[in-house]
Design a protein around this motif. Structure first.
Motif, mmCIF file in Angstrom:
data_model
loop_
_atom_site.group_PDB
_atom_site.id
_atom_site.type_symbol
_atom_site.label_atom_id
_atom_site.label_comp_id
_atom_site.label_asym_id
_atom_site.label_seq_id
_atom_site.Cartn_x
_atom_site.Cartn_y
_atom_site.Cartn_z
ATOM 1 N N MET A 126 0.838 -1.168 0.000
ATOM 2 C CA MET A 126 0.000 0.000 0.000
ATOM 3 C C MET A 126 0.891 1.242 0.000
ATOM 4 O O MET A 126 1.716 1.424 0.880
ATOM 5 N N SER A 127 0.748 2.092 -1.000
ATOM 6 C CA SER A 127 1.570 3.287 -1.063
ATOM 7 C C SER A 127 0.859 4.445 -0.382
ATOM 8 O O SER A 127 -0.363 4.528 -0.357
ATOM 9 N N MET A 128 1.666 5.330 0.176
ATOM 10 C CA MET A 128 1.134 6.471 0.887
ATOM 11 C C MET A 128 0.861 7.604 -0.099
ATOM 12 O O MET A 128 1.636 7.843 -1.016
ATOM 13 N N LYS A 129 -0.254 8.293 0.090
ATOM 14 C CA LYS A 129 -0.598 9.427 -0.756
ATOM 15 C C LYS A 129 0.439 10.524 -0.571
ATOM 16 O O LYS A 129 0.944 10.747 0.514
ATOM 17 N N THR A 130 0.757 11.216 -1.644
ATOM 18 C CA THR A 130 1.732 12.299 -1.595
ATOM 19 C C THR A 130 1.006 13.629 -1.453
ATOM 20 O O THR A 130 0.060 13.902 -2.188
ATOM 21 N N TYR A 131 1.446 14.431 -0.521
ATOM 22 C CA TYR A 131 0.859 15.746 -0.287
ATOM 23 C C TYR A 131 1.875 16.829 -0.578
ATOM 24 O O TYR A 131 3.059 16.678 -0.276
ATOM 25 N N ALA A 132 1.401 17.935 -1.130
ATOM 26 C CA ALA A 132 2.231 19.128 -1.291
ATOM 27 C C ALA A 132 2.169 19.869 0.040
ATOM 28 O O ALA A 132 1.095 20.276 0.478
ATOM 29 N N LEU A 133 3.290 20.018 0.702
ATOM 30 C CA LEU A 133 3.329 20.608 2.036
ATOM 31 C C LEU A 133 3.863 22.043 2.028
ATOM 32 O O LEU A 133 4.152 22.599 3.087
ATOM 33 N N ASP A 134 3.963 22.645 0.836
ATOM 34 C CA ASP A 134 4.554 23.975 0.744
ATOM 35 C C ASP A 134 3.689 25.075 1.355
ATOM 36 O O ASP A 134 4.175 26.163 1.638
ATOM 37 N N ALA A 135 2.418 24.810 1.614
ATOM 38 C CA ALA A 135 1.536 25.843 2.156
ATOM 39 C C ALA A 135 1.426 25.800 3.685
ATOM 40 O O ALA A 135 0.781 26.655 4.268
ATOM 41 N N ILE A 136 2.040 24.807 4.331
ATOM 42 C CA ILE A 136 1.925 24.730 5.791
ATOM 43 C C ILE A 136 3.147 25.350 6.460
ATOM 44 O O ILE A 136 4.211 25.483 5.847
ATOM 45 N N SER A 137 2.964 25.718 7.719
ATOM 46 C CA SER A 137 4.086 26.239 8.507
ATOM 47 C C SER A 137 4.328 25.294 9.680
ATOM 48 O O SER A 137 3.385 24.771 10.273
ATOM 49 N N VAL A 138 5.596 25.081 9.976
ATOM 50 C CA VAL A 138 5.985 24.168 11.042
ATOM 51 C C VAL A 138 6.923 24.884 12.002
ATOM 52 O O VAL A 138 7.870 25.554 11.570
ATOM 53 N N LEU A 139 6.650 24.745 13.290
ATOM 54 C CA LEU A 139 7.546 25.231 14.326
ATOM 55 C C LEU A 139 8.324 24.040 14.857
ATOM 56 O O LEU A 139 7.722 23.045 15.286
ATOM 57 N N VAL A 140 9.650 24.128 14.824
ATOM 58 C CA VAL A 140 10.519 23.081 15.357
ATOM 59 C C VAL A 140 11.103 23.586 16.671
ATOM 60 O O VAL A 140 11.751 24.629 16.711
ATOM 61 N N VAL A 141 10.856 22.839 17.751
ATOM 62 C CA VAL A 141 11.358 23.202 19.074
ATOM 63 C C VAL A 141 12.317 22.113 19.521
ATOM 64 O O VAL A 141 11.903 20.981 19.794
ATOM 65 N N GLU A 142 13.593 22.446 19.557
ATOM 66 C CA GLU A 142 14.641 21.475 19.900
ATOM 67 C C GLU A 142 15.803 22.248 20.502
ATOM 68 O O GLU A 142 16.299 23.203 19.902
ATOM 69 N N ASP A 143 16.259 21.839 21.693
ATOM 70 C CA ASP A 143 17.334 22.564 22.349
ATOM 71 C C ASP A 143 18.725 22.181 21.842
ATOM 72 O O ASP A 143 19.668 22.945 21.997
ATOM 73 N N ASN A 144 18.858 21.045 21.192
ATOM 74 C CA ASN A 144 20.143 20.642 20.638
ATOM 75 C C ASN A 144 20.266 21.214 19.220
ATOM 76 O O ASN A 144 19.471 20.867 18.338
ATOM 77 N N ARG A 145 21.236 22.087 19.022
ATOM 78 C CA ARG A 145 21.394 22.784 17.734
ATOM 79 C C ARG A 145 21.533 21.815 16.569
ATOM 80 O O ARG A 145 20.932 22.007 15.507
ATOM 81 N N PHE A 146 22.324 20.766 16.748
ATOM 82 C CA PHE A 146 22.548 19.793 15.676
ATOM 83 C C PHE A 146 21.247 19.059 15.334
ATOM 84 O O PHE A 146 20.886 18.937 14.161
ATOM 85 N N MET A 147 20.529 18.602 16.348
ATOM 86 C CA MET A 147 19.266 17.890 16.103
ATOM 87 C C MET A 147 18.231 18.832 15.496
ATOM 88 O O MET A 147 17.461 18.421 14.623
ATOM 89 N N ARG A 148 18.200 20.079 15.962
ATOM 90 C CA ARG A 148 17.264 21.059 15.401
ATOM 91 C C ARG A 148 17.538 21.258 13.919
ATOM 92 O O ARG A 148 16.616 21.300 13.101
ATOM 93 N N SER A 149 18.817 21.336 13.559
ATOM 94 C CA SER A 149 19.208 21.503 12.162
ATOM 95 C C SER A 149 18.757 20.304 11.317
ATOM 96 O O SER A 149 18.248 20.472 10.203
ATOM 97 N N ILE A 150 18.910 19.115 11.858
ATOM 98 C CA ILE A 150 18.476 17.909 11.149
ATOM 99 C C ILE A 150 16.964 17.950 10.930
ATOM 100 O O ILE A 150 16.474 17.719 9.817
ATOM 101 N N LEU A 151 16.201 18.245 11.993
ATOM 102 C CA LEU A 151 14.739 18.293 11.873
ATOM 103 C C LEU A 151 14.300 19.336 10.844
ATOM 104 O O LEU A 151 13.435 19.069 10.008
ATOM 105 N N VAL A 152 14.901 20.512 10.902
ATOM 106 C CA VAL A 152 14.545 21.581 9.961
ATOM 107 C C VAL A 152 14.843 21.138 8.530
ATOM 108 O O VAL A 152 14.016 21.311 7.626
#
Length: 180
Positions: free
Chosen positions: A1-27
Motif C-alpha cells: 500500500m503506497s502512501m498518498k503524496t501531499y504538497a506541504l509547501d503551504a503549511i508552517s511548522v515550528l521546530v522546538v529542539e534545544d540541541n542545535r545539531f538535532m534542530r538543524s536535522i529536523l529543519v
C-alpha cells in the motif's frame, strides 16, 4: 500500500529542539518534505514567543527540553491562553521511548509521537496521519487534547471504562499496553 503524496509547501511548522545539531536535522528533513515555512525555537520560552507572533500549522517538539520541559510547553499550548491555538497538532520527538514517557506525552495532549533518530519517512508518515486521520479533541476535568483512542468502534457494547482491566502501571512495553 503506497502512501498518498501531499504538497506541504503551504503549511508552517515550528521546530522546538534545544540541541542545535538535532534542530538543524529536523529543519532540513522538514524542508526536504517540501515545507517552505519552518520556524525554529531553542526552548519552550522561545517557542511560545514564536507561537504568539505567528501561528504554526504543526509543532514538532523535543520532549526533554532544557529549561521548560516539553510537558509544560504542551500544557501551555493546549491551554489556549495568550492567543495560542490549543488545536495545533503537536508531534513529540524523543530518544527516550520507554512507555512511561510516551504515555505522559499522550496524556499531556500530543497528537503524534516520533522516536529519535528521526527519518524523513517516519516524520512524513506522522504528518500524513495528522492530515488523513484528524482526531477530535476532547475535554475532561483533567485533560484537553486529541482523543487518545485511536480506534472508534461504533458497535462496542461493553463497559465504558477500563476499571475491570488488569493494571498496566508496571508494564513498560508500549505495544503490550496498546493491546490491553
Amino acid at each position: 500500500m503506497s502512501m498518498k503524496t501531499y504538497a506541504l509547501d503551504a503549511i508552517s511548522v515550528l521546530v522546538v529542539e534545544d540541541n542545535r545539531f538535532m534542530r538543524s536535522i529536523l529543519v532540513n528533513v522538514i524542508k526536504g518534505l517540501g515545507v517552505t515555512h519552518v520556524v525554529e525555537a531553542r526552548d519552550g520560552q522561545e517557542a511560545l514567543e514564536e507561537l504568539r507572533n505567528t501561528a504554526a500549522d504543526i509543532i514538532v517538539m523535543d520532549w526533554e527540553l532544557e529549561g521548560m520541559h516539553g510537558s509544560k510547553l504542551l500544557q501551555t499550548v493546549r491551554s489556549g491562553k495568550r492567543g495560542l491555538n490549543p488545536l495545533t497538532p503537536v508531534i513529540v520527538v524523543s530518544a527516550n521511548t520507554i512507555a512511561r514517557n510516551v504515555l505522559q506525552a499522550r496524556d499531556t495532549g500530543m497528537t503524534e509521537f516520533l522516536a529519535k533518530p528521526v527519518s524523513a519517512a517516519a516524520l512524513y508518515a506522522r504528518i500524513v496521519s495528522i492530515i488523513e486521520n484528524p482526531r477530535r479533541f476532547v475535554r475532561t476535568g483533567s485533560y484537553f487534547g486529541p482523543d487518545r483512542r485511536r480506534r472508534f468502534e461504533p458497535g462496542y457494547l461493553g463497559p465504558k471504562r477500563r476499571a475491570d482491566d488488569r493494571s498496566m502501571d508496571d508494564v513498560d512495553d508500549i505495544d503490550v499496553k496498546r493491546q490491553a
